[in-house]
Design a protein around this motif. Structure first.
Motif, PDB file in Angstrom:
ATOM      1  N   LYS A 198       0.846  -1.190   0.000  1.00  0.00           N
ATOM      2  CA  LYS A 198       0.000   0.000   0.000  1.00  0.00           C
ATOM      3  C   LYS A 198       0.883   1.242   0.000  1.00  0.00           C
ATOM      4  CE  LYS A 198      -3.607   2.428   2.611  1.00  0.00           C
ATOM      5  NZ  LYS A 198      -4.439   2.425   3.843  1.00  0.00           N
ATOM      6  N   ALA A 199       0.561   2.184  -0.886  1.00  0.00           N
ATOM      7  CA  ALA A 199       1.271   3.466  -0.923  1.00  0.00           C
ATOM      8  C   ALA A 199       0.382   4.508  -0.262  1.00  0.00           C
ATOM      9  CB  ALA A 199       1.585   3.859  -2.363  1.00  0.00           C
ATOM     10  N   ASP A 200       0.774   4.933   0.920  1.00  0.00           N
ATOM     11  CA  ASP A 200      -0.032   5.856   1.713  1.00  0.00           C
ATOM     12  C   ASP A 200       0.586   7.252   1.690  1.00  0.00           C
ATOM     13  OD1 ASP A 200      -0.749   7.238   4.454  1.00  0.00           O
ATOM     14  OD2 ASP A 200      -2.261   5.685   4.143  1.00  0.00           O
ATOM     15  N   LYS A 201      -0.249   8.261   1.479  1.00  0.00           N
ATOM     16  CA  LYS A 201       0.235   9.638   1.363  1.00  0.00           C
ATOM     17  C   LYS A 201       0.882  10.143   2.644  1.00  0.00           C
ATOM     18  CE  LYS A 201      -1.296  14.221  -0.151  1.00  0.00           C
ATOM     19  NZ  LYS A 201      -2.445  15.030  -0.621  1.00  0.00           N
ATOM     20  N   LYS A 202       0.424   9.630   3.794  1.00  0.00           N
ATOM     21  CA  LYS A 202       0.934  10.111   5.075  1.00  0.00           C
ATOM     22  C   LYS A 202       1.951   9.167   5.715  1.00  0.00           C
ATOM     23  CE  LYS A 202      -3.231  12.769   6.193  1.00  0.00           C
ATOM     24  NZ  LYS A 202      -4.332  12.979   7.172  1.00  0.00           N
ATOM     25  N   LYS A 203       1.859   7.875   5.376  1.00  0.00           N
ATOM     26  CA  LYS A 203       2.719   6.892   6.037  1.00  0.00           C
ATOM     27  C   LYS A 203       3.801   6.317   5.133  1.00  0.00           C
ATOM     28  CE  LYS A 203      -0.982   5.465   9.190  1.00  0.00           C
ATOM     29  NZ  LYS A 203      -1.800   4.318   9.677  1.00  0.00           N
ATOM     30  N   GLY A 204       3.715   6.580   3.848  1.00  0.00           N
ATOM     31  CA  GLY A 204       4.686   6.014   2.926  1.00  0.00           C
ATOM     32  C   GLY A 204       4.235   4.663   2.394  1.00  0.00           C
ATOM     33  N   VAL A 205       5.184   3.826   2.035  1.00  0.00           N
ATOM     34  CA  VAL A 205       4.886   2.511   1.461  1.00  0.00           C
ATOM     35  C   VAL A 205       4.877   1.456   2.567  1.00  0.00           C
ATOM     36  CG1 VAL A 205       5.648   0.723  -0.141  1.00  0.00           C
ATOM     37  CG2 VAL A 205       5.865   3.139  -0.766  1.00  0.00           C
ATOM     38  N   ILE A 206       3.779   0.723   2.648  1.00  0.00           N
ATOM     39  CA  ILE A 206       3.643  -0.321   3.669  1.00  0.00           C
ATOM     40  C   ILE A 206       3.495  -1.679   2.980  1.00  0.00           C
ATOM     41  CG2 ILE A 206       2.280  -1.173   5.600  1.00  0.00           C
ATOM     42  CD1 ILE A 206       1.361   1.704   6.073  1.00  0.00           C
ATOM     43  N   VAL A 207       4.407  -2.583   3.295  1.00  0.00           N
ATOM     44  CA  VAL A 207       4.394  -3.933   2.732  1.00  0.00           C
ATOM     45  C   VAL A 207       3.979  -4.900   3.835  1.00  0.00           C
ATOM     46  CG1 VAL A 207       5.736  -5.710   1.553  1.00  0.00           C
ATOM     47  CG2 VAL A 207       6.277  -3.287   1.182  1.00  0.00           C
ATOM     48  N   LYS A 208       2.957  -5.691   3.549  1.00  0.00           N
ATOM     49  CA  LYS A 208       2.465  -6.645   4.546  1.00  0.00           C
ATOM     50  C   LYS A 208       2.778  -8.073   4.109  1.00  0.00           C
ATOM     51  CE  LYS A 208      -1.322  -3.747   6.266  1.00  0.00           C
ATOM     52  NZ  LYS A 208      -2.784  -3.669   6.518  1.00  0.00           N
ATOM     53  N   ILE A 209       3.510  -8.791   4.973  1.00  0.00           N
ATOM     54  CA  ILE A 209       3.837 -10.189   4.708  1.00  0.00           C
ATOM     55  C   ILE A 209       3.445 -11.020   5.935  1.00  0.00           C
ATOM     56  CG2 ILE A 209       5.757  -9.502   3.224  1.00  0.00           C
ATOM     57  CD1 ILE A 209       7.653 -10.416   5.467  1.00  0.00           C
ATOM     58  N   ASP A 210       3.579 -12.322   5.800  1.00  0.00           N
ATOM     59  CA  ASP A 210       3.226 -13.229   6.898  1.00  0.00           C
ATOM     60  C   ASP A 210       4.484 -13.538   7.710  1.00  0.00           C
ATOM     61  OD1 ASP A 210       2.309 -15.194   8.585  1.00  0.00           O
ATOM     62  OD2 ASP A 210       1.118 -16.198   7.042  1.00  0.00           O
ATOM     63  N   GLN A 211       4.454 -13.199   9.002  1.00  0.00           N
ATOM     64  CA  GLN A 211       5.630 -13.435   9.843  1.00  0.00           C
ATOM     65  C   GLN A 211       5.921 -14.923  10.019  1.00  0.00           C
ATOM     66  OE1 GLN A 211       5.471 -11.687  13.749  1.00  0.00           O
ATOM     67  NE2 GLN A 211       7.673 -11.824  14.059  1.00  0.00           N
ATOM     68  N   SER A 212       4.917 -15.753   9.774  1.00  0.00           N
ATOM     69  CA  SER A 212       5.126 -17.204   9.885  1.00  0.00           C
ATOM     70  C   SER A 212       5.443 -17.830   8.527  1.00  0.00           C
ATOM     71  CB  SER A 212       3.876 -17.868  10.481  1.00  0.00           C
ATOM     72  OG  SER A 212       2.745 -17.654   9.641  1.00  0.00           O
ATOM     73  N   SER A 213       5.805 -17.003   7.563  1.00  0.00           N
ATOM     74  CA  SER A 213       6.083 -17.487   6.206  1.00  0.00           C
ATOM     75  C   SER A 213       7.412 -18.234   6.145  1.00  0.00           C
ATOM     76  CB  SER A 213       6.119 -16.307   5.235  1.00  0.00           C
ATOM     77  OG  SER A 213       7.192 -15.437   5.570  1.00  0.00           O
TER      78      SER A 213
END
Length: 206
Positions: free
Chosen positions: A121-136
């Motif tokens: 997700k590219a957020d105007k206020k937070k920048g780029v957020i990448v979500k992955i699975d910590q149990s991957s």
């Protein structure tokens, strides 16, 4: 140089101001910015060299405070306009960046070493957020001392963050954060302008 101009049967002598090209020495019109013969750029005429009254008035106007102020305002508007072209905007702009990064990080695949359906997700206020699975698989390998897959993601985040810092006017777009998709408060990686400011791998390497 004198030119003869015929107007209504009368003859009028008009004076045409000329100068020498600074490069090739040929005679060219006084107000030429470039030599038509050799293409060399010509220096700006000083006020006492300007023979044309309109040009002289315009030059003097630009030298006045109001002229300088107008020039600064116009320059600022142009700079802001160009800057806005390279800033992430709401809506489609963010979606386009998110799609490009999803392709860049995960090859647009649903099943990856970083879990199923990782998201960007590219957020105007937070920048780029990448979500992955910590149990991957990638995270399990990292904990087991096999950081290759994790390091691949880190390197890619660094490359894009550094590139964005040079492209976008707003440096928030150069901030990348990788988090656990099941617990977004769990930060795994932080990158700002190409530099890693936090890496969970440091925790496992101790």
């Amino acid at each position: 140089m004198l030119n003869t101009v015929h107007i209504g049967g009368a003859v009028r002598m008009a004076q045409e101001t000329t100068k020498k090209c600074v490069m090739c020495g040929k005679t060219i019109p006084a107000y030429s910015n470039f030599c038509p013969y050799c293409g060399a750029k010509q220096p700006w005429l000083e006020d006492d060299e300007v023979q044309n009254k309109d040009a002289r008035k315009l030059l003097k106007w630009y030298q006045k405070p109001v002229g300088k102020f107008v020039t600064l305002v116009v320059s600022a508007i142009v700079i802001l306009w160009f800057g806005s072209l390279f800033s992430l905007q709401d809506g489609p702009g963010h979606n386009k960046v998110a799609r490009e990064l999803t392709q860049y990080f995960f090859n647009a695949q649903d099943h990856t070493p970083y879990g199923d359906k990782p998201s960007v997700k590219a957020d105007k206020k937070k920048g780029v957020i990448v979500k992955i699975d910590q149990s991957s698989k990638a995270m399990k390998n990292l904990k087991a001392g096999k950081p290759a897959q994790w390091n691949y993601l880190v390197k890619r985040a660094q490359n894009r963050s550094k590139a964005f810092s040079g492209i976008y006017a707003d440096q928030i777009n150069a901030k990348f954060k990788v988090v656990d998709k099941h617990n977004p408060k769990k930060v795994l990686l932080k990158v700002n302008q190409g530099k890693v400011t936090y890496n969970i791998a440091d925790k496992y390497s101790k």
